[in-house]
Design a protein around this motif. Structure first.
Motif, PDB file in Angstrom:
ATOM      1  N   TRP A  57       0.827  -1.208   0.000  1.00  0.00           N
ATOM      2  CA  TRP A  57       0.000   0.000   0.000  1.00  0.00           C
ATOM      3  C   TRP A  57       0.860   1.257   0.000  1.00  0.00           C
ATOM      4  CZ3 TRP A  57      -4.740   0.637  -1.478  1.00  0.00           C
ATOM      5  CH2 TRP A  57      -5.646  -0.416  -1.394  1.00  0.00           C
ATOM      6  N   ALA A  58       2.014   1.217   0.629  1.00  0.00           N
ATOM      7  CA  ALA A  58       2.917   2.367   0.597  1.00  0.00           C
ATOM      8  C   ALA A  58       3.414   2.611  -0.828  1.00  0.00           C
ATOM      9  CB  ALA A  58       4.090   2.140   1.546  1.00  0.00           C
ATOM     10  N   VAL A  59       3.729   1.529  -1.532  1.00  0.00           N
ATOM     11  CA  VAL A  59       4.137   1.644  -2.940  1.00  0.00           C
ATOM     12  C   VAL A  59       2.995   2.217  -3.774  1.00  0.00           C
ATOM     13  CG1 VAL A  59       4.848   0.340  -4.977  1.00  0.00           C
ATOM     14  CG2 VAL A  59       5.802  -0.241  -2.740  1.00  0.00           C
ATOM     15  N   HIS A  60       1.781   1.752  -3.491  1.00  0.00           N
ATOM     16  CA  HIS A  60       0.593   2.247  -4.187  1.00  0.00           C
ATOM     17  C   HIS A  60       0.436   3.750  -3.993  1.00  0.00           C
ATOM     18  CE1 HIS A  60      -3.639   3.562  -3.596  1.00  0.00           C
ATOM     19  NE2 HIS A  60      -3.834   2.968  -4.753  1.00  0.00           N
ATOM     20  N   ASP A  61       0.611   4.220  -2.749  1.00  0.00           N
ATOM     21  CA  ASP A  61       0.421   5.641  -2.468  1.00  0.00           C
ATOM     22  C   ASP A  61       1.428   6.495  -3.222  1.00  0.00           C
ATOM     23  OD1 ASP A  61      -1.579   4.825  -0.811  1.00  0.00           O
ATOM     24  OD2 ASP A  61      -0.490   5.185   1.066  1.00  0.00           O
ATOM     25  N   GLN A  62       2.655   5.998  -3.331  1.00  0.00           N
ATOM     26  CA  GLN A  62       3.675   6.743  -4.073  1.00  0.00           C
ATOM     27  C   GLN A  62       3.360   6.755  -5.568  1.00  0.00           C
ATOM     28  OE1 GLN A  62       7.332   4.787  -3.099  1.00  0.00           O
ATOM     29  NE2 GLN A  62       7.376   5.536  -0.987  1.00  0.00           N
ATOM     30  N   GLN A  63       2.899   5.631  -6.070  1.00  0.00           N
ATOM     31  CA  GLN A  63       2.667   5.508  -7.509  1.00  0.00           C
ATOM     32  C   GLN A  63       1.463   6.332  -7.965  1.00  0.00           C
ATOM     33  OE1 GLN A  63       2.247   1.462  -8.806  1.00  0.00           O
ATOM     34  NE2 GLN A  63       1.737   2.003 -10.906  1.00  0.00           N
ATOM     35  N   TYR A  64       0.380   6.271  -7.174  1.00  0.00           N
ATOM     36  CA  TYR A  64      -0.855   6.916  -7.608  1.00  0.00           C
ATOM     37  C   TYR A  64      -1.074   8.283  -6.947  1.00  0.00           C
ATOM     38  CZ  TYR A  64      -2.093   2.445  -9.696  1.00  0.00           C
ATOM     39  OH  TYR A  64      -2.097   1.300 -10.461  1.00  0.00           O
ATOM     40  N   GLU A  65      -0.184   8.645  -6.016  1.00  0.00           N
ATOM     41  CA  GLU A  65      -0.320   9.912  -5.317  1.00  0.00           C
ATOM     42  C   GLU A  65      -1.751  10.098  -4.825  1.00  0.00           C
ATOM     43  OE1 GLU A  65       1.005  12.965  -7.911  1.00  0.00           O
ATOM     44  OE2 GLU A  65       3.066  12.264  -7.933  1.00  0.00           O
ATOM     45  N   VAL A  66      -2.183   9.156  -3.995  1.00  0.00           N
ATOM     46  CA  VAL A  66      -3.559   9.157  -3.501  1.00  0.00           C
ATOM     47  C   VAL A  66      -3.848  10.453  -2.756  1.00  0.00           C
ATOM     48  CG1 VAL A  66      -5.197   8.006  -1.964  1.00  0.00           C
ATOM     49  CG2 VAL A  66      -3.593   6.662  -3.331  1.00  0.00           C
ATOM     50  N   ALA A  67      -4.933  11.112  -3.143  1.00  0.00           N
ATOM     51  CA  ALA A  67      -5.312  12.389  -2.533  1.00  0.00           C
ATOM     52  C   ALA A  67      -5.832  12.179  -1.120  1.00  0.00           C
ATOM     53  CB  ALA A  67      -6.384  13.069  -3.378  1.00  0.00           C
ATOM     54  N   GLN A  68      -5.610  13.176  -0.258  1.00  0.00           N
ATOM     55  CA  GLN A  68      -6.204  13.151   1.066  1.00  0.00           C
ATOM     56  C   GLN A  68      -7.702  13.363   0.924  1.00  0.00           C
ATOM     57  OE1 GLN A  68      -4.519  12.440   3.915  1.00  0.00           O
ATOM     58  NE2 GLN A  68      -2.831  12.041   2.491  1.00  0.00           N
ATOM     59  N   LEU A  69      -8.449  12.941   1.913  1.00  0.00           N
ATOM     60  CA  LEU A  69      -9.902  13.007   1.834  1.00  0.00           C
ATOM     61  C   LEU A  69     -10.381  14.432   1.586  1.00  0.00           C
ATOM     62  CD1 LEU A  69     -12.350  11.135   2.089  1.00  0.00           C
ATOM     63  CD2 LEU A  69     -12.538  11.879   4.470  1.00  0.00           C
ATOM     64  N   SER A  70      -9.726  15.411   2.220  1.00  0.00           N
ATOM     65  CA  SER A  70     -10.159  16.792   2.072  1.00  0.00           C
ATOM     66  C   SER A  70      -9.982  17.297   0.652  1.00  0.00           C
ATOM     67  CB  SER A  70      -9.369  17.684   3.027  1.00  0.00           C
ATOM     68  OG  SER A  70      -7.976  17.609   2.751  1.00  0.00           O
ATOM     69  N   GLN A  71      -9.137  16.639  -0.135  1.00  0.00           N
ATOM     70  CA  GLN A  71      -8.889  17.054  -1.507  1.00  0.00           C
ATOM     71  C   GLN A  71      -9.778  16.334  -2.510  1.00  0.00           C
ATOM     72  OE1 GLN A  71      -4.681  15.991  -1.389  1.00  0.00           O
ATOM     73  NE2 GLN A  71      -4.139  18.160  -1.404  1.00  0.00           N
ATOM     74  N   LYS A  72     -10.561  15.363  -2.041  1.00  0.00           N
ATOM     75  CA  LYS A  72     -11.414  14.614  -2.952  1.00  0.00           C
ATOM     76  C   LYS A  72     -12.556  15.483  -3.442  1.00  0.00           C
ATOM     77  CE  LYS A  72     -10.649   9.913  -1.339  1.00  0.00           C
ATOM     78  NZ  LYS A  72     -11.281   8.677  -0.862  1.00  0.00           N
ATOM     79  N   ASN A  73     -13.009  15.191  -4.653  1.00  0.00           N
ATOM     80  CA  ASN A  73     -14.181  15.888  -5.148  1.00  0.00           C
ATOM     81  C   ASN A  73     -15.372  15.526  -4.285  1.00  0.00           C
ATOM     82  OD1 ASN A  73     -12.548  16.749  -7.203  1.00  0.00           O
ATOM     83  ND2 ASN A  73     -13.226  15.207  -8.655  1.00  0.00           N
ATOM     84  N   PRO A  74     -16.037  16.486  -3.678  1.00  0.00           N
ATOM     85  CA  PRO A  74     -17.172  16.146  -2.821  1.00  0.00           C
ATOM     86  C   PRO A  74     -18.365  15.689  -3.634  1.00  0.00           C
ATOM     87  CG  PRO A  74     -17.005  18.528  -3.066  1.00  0.00           C
ATOM     88  CD  PRO A  74     -15.803  17.933  -3.745  1.00  0.00           C
ATOM     89  N   ALA A  75     -19.263  14.944  -2.987  1.00  0.00           N
ATOM     90  CA  ALA A  75     -20.492  14.534  -3.656  1.00  0.00           C
ATOM     91  C   ALA A  75     -21.331  15.767  -3.971  1.00  0.00           C
ATOM     92  CB  ALA A  75     -21.273  13.578  -2.770  1.00  0.00           C
ATOM     93  N   ASN A  76     -22.057  15.700  -5.069  1.00  0.00           N
ATOM     94  CA  ASN A  76     -22.887  16.821  -5.497  1.00  0.00           C
ATOM     95  C   ASN A  76     -24.236  16.741  -4.792  1.00  0.00           C
ATOM     96  OD1 ASN A  76     -24.217  18.889  -6.789  1.00  0.00           O
ATOM     97  ND2 ASN A  76     -23.514  18.308  -8.844  1.00  0.00           N
ATOM     98  N   THR A  77     -24.321  17.365  -3.622  1.00  0.00           N
ATOM     99  CA  THR A  77     -25.564  17.311  -2.842  1.00  0.00           C
ATOM    100  C   THR A  77     -26.533  18.424  -3.213  1.00  0.00           C
ATOM    101  OG1 THR A  77     -24.465  18.572  -1.091  1.00  0.00           O
ATOM    102  CG2 THR A  77     -24.463  16.164  -0.887  1.00  0.00           C
TER     103      THR A  77
END
Length: 502
Positions: A249-269
């Motif tokens: 999973w650490a390798v995955h995070d480096q490869q895909y540069e997983v965004a922090q939750l606060s940076q995710k596109n929010p749901a369109n409510t």
């Protein structure tokens, strides 16, 4: 003449293969070409490799299922198969002989000559050993969750009191608590046995096994050593073939540069919800197995559905698709949902058991099936099919029958078929089970791409790493009830109850 020492050496082997060559009848190339292997009695062996590399096939050769029960073009210079083995298949449904839980174990006990009067207590004993303490074990196997079926399959194998245990991903569909319990039982019961294990979730067993064998995509044995040695000295090899290890999973995070939750596109409510649920119940054999309160699903949400085996997670998805009897209300874009056909063109569904959704004779046709229902050219169909096959590592299997694929390949095919056309909502039941690290990450990134484009995801999973990195919202299900529903930053901090998967 063979020396006494050599003869004694052979007697100390639980299994032996020299010069194994095997080919599936539908393929031109060999899966194994000259593989040799010796397994001493009492050794605990873990087989690692990418999905579809032949791990399950090798187990079948070592146990004699190939070619005695499964006819394939195979030859060897020498083979000593395992004796007195208990086998837990990758797909538990493939090994059940009887329709009821107690009858499945009784079938084993009867073949061992156990007196009928002793069977009820023995049946309950083996069920308890795998965490299936049913008040009445005379219940249809068809009513069990897939995770409960895996436990039953292991109980049946243990009832044989075998000298050897062959375990082909025995915890793939179990929740983390169940996974830990099963491996604790295996450690205790298998202490003096020979163990052959295929498993992607290695954290629970990597310090228990004596030896790790790594097989590449072509079926070649590329590493053989102790677990610590293999993970330390062959790390680049494991990453190259997408094989799980302690830092995947650490390798995955480096490869895909997983965004922090606060940076995710929010749901369109701001828009009306896609899916509305109000006191929805789903039934199996007149018994309510899921009861959902008033909840909504909006565009762009990734909702992970978590909870223990048998909690009702799969039942929830089936109730939403009207695949089982329901009571209560559910609306799709403001319109009451009455039947499955109403949702078929806009909602994609991936079953926990991929074989339940196959409709075609080849992998290519399975992916193309939905596209053929549209008014597009055959050239467009072919272009989309080839794109998806490449994305999910299935290009070389396009002419293969879906039922001839490995379980991991079948899972990828079921996901590919659901994603080949744009859907507004995807219902996904354990879409990453049985996958190596490389394919797990590829599936997740493809799903994230769809989510960012506006597709909503409702996904059953036991993997906390997926929840932490990808979920925008979590539904925790227990005893058929929604126990928790949280979103936003809490997803990254909350104890989701799904434990560590790898």
């Amino acid at each position: 003449m063979e020396s006494p020492a050599a003869h004694n050496d052979v007697l100390q082997l639980a299994a032996q293969l020299e010069g194994l060559r095997l080919r599936f009848s539908s393929r031109d190339t060999l899966l194994f070409d000259g593989v040799s292997l010796r397994i001493p009695r009492g050794q605990k062996v873990l087989l690692l490799g990418p999905s579809g590399c032949g791990k399950s096939t090798l187990l079948k050769v070592l146990t004699g299922l190939i070619p005695e029960a499964i006819e394939l073009p195979v030859e060897w210079e020498l083979r000593k198969p395992l004796e007195s083995g208990g086998y837990v298949f990758q797909d538990p449904d493939a090994q059940f002989c009887m329709p009821y839980v107690d009858e499945e174990i009784a079938f084993v006990l009867e073949n061992m000559g156990v007196p009928r009067s002793d069977m009820p207590e023995r049946i309950r004993y083996y069920l308890r050993r795998v965490g299936l303490a049913f008040e009445d074990p005379h219940r249809p196997i068809s009513t069990l969750s897939q995770g409960q079926k895996q436990r039953l399959a292991l109980a049946s194998a243990l009832a044989l009191e075998p000298e050897t245990l062959v375990l082909d991903e025995p915890t793939a569909l179990l929740d983390p608590k169940g996974t830990t319990e099963i491996w604790e039982h295996v450690r205790t019961l298998g202490r003096d046995k020979t163990l052959l294990i295929v498993e992607h979730k290695i954290a629970e067993i990597v310090d228990f096994v004596d030896r790790v064998l790594v097989i590449d995509q072509e079926g070649s044995l590329v590493a053989d050593g102790g677990p610590e040695e293999v993970q330390k000295n062959h790390r680049s090899l494991l990453d190259r073939y997408g094989i799980w290890h302690a830092d995947s999973w650490a390798v995955h995070d480096q490869q895909y540069e997983v965004a922090q939750l606060s940076q995710k596109n929010p749901a369109n409510t701001d828009l009306p919800p896609l899916l509305e649920i109000d006191q929805l119940k789903g039934f199996y054999e007149d018994e309510a197995c899921i009861n959902m309160p008033e909840v909504q699903v909006h565009e762009g949400e990734w909702i992970t559905v978590t909870g223990p085996n048998g909690a009702g997670k799969s039942t929830l998805l089936q109730a939403l698709m009207k695949l089982i009897p329901t009571k209560g209300m559910s609306h799709w874009k403001g319109e009451a949902i009455k039947n499955t056909e109403q949702l078929a063109s806009e909602v994609g569904f991936v079953f926990q058991n991929p074989e339940l959704q196959f409709v075609a004779q080849t992998v290519y046709e399975e992916v193309a099936f939905t596209l053929w229902q549209k008014n597009i050219s055959e050239q467009q169909v072919d272009s989309e099919v080839q794109r998806v096959l490449k994305q999910f590592g299935l290009t070389e299997f396009e002419d293969e029958n879906p039922y001839r694929l490995s379980t991991g390949q079948q899972r990828r095919l079921s996901v590919a078929s659901a994603l080949v056309t744009d859907r507004e909502l995807l219902l996904l039941d354990e879409p990453t089970f049985g996958q190596d690290a490389g394919n797990t990450f590829a599936i997740l990134e493809e799903l994230e791409r769809y989510r960012k484009a506006g597709t909503s995801l409702l996904m059953v999973t036991h993997d906390p790493e997926i929840v932490r990195r990808y979920a925008t919202r979590v539904w925790e299900i227990e005893d058929g009830e929604l126990k928790a529903d949280y979103a936003g930053e809490r997803v990254g901090e909350q104890n989701t109850g799904v434990g560590h998967a790898v």
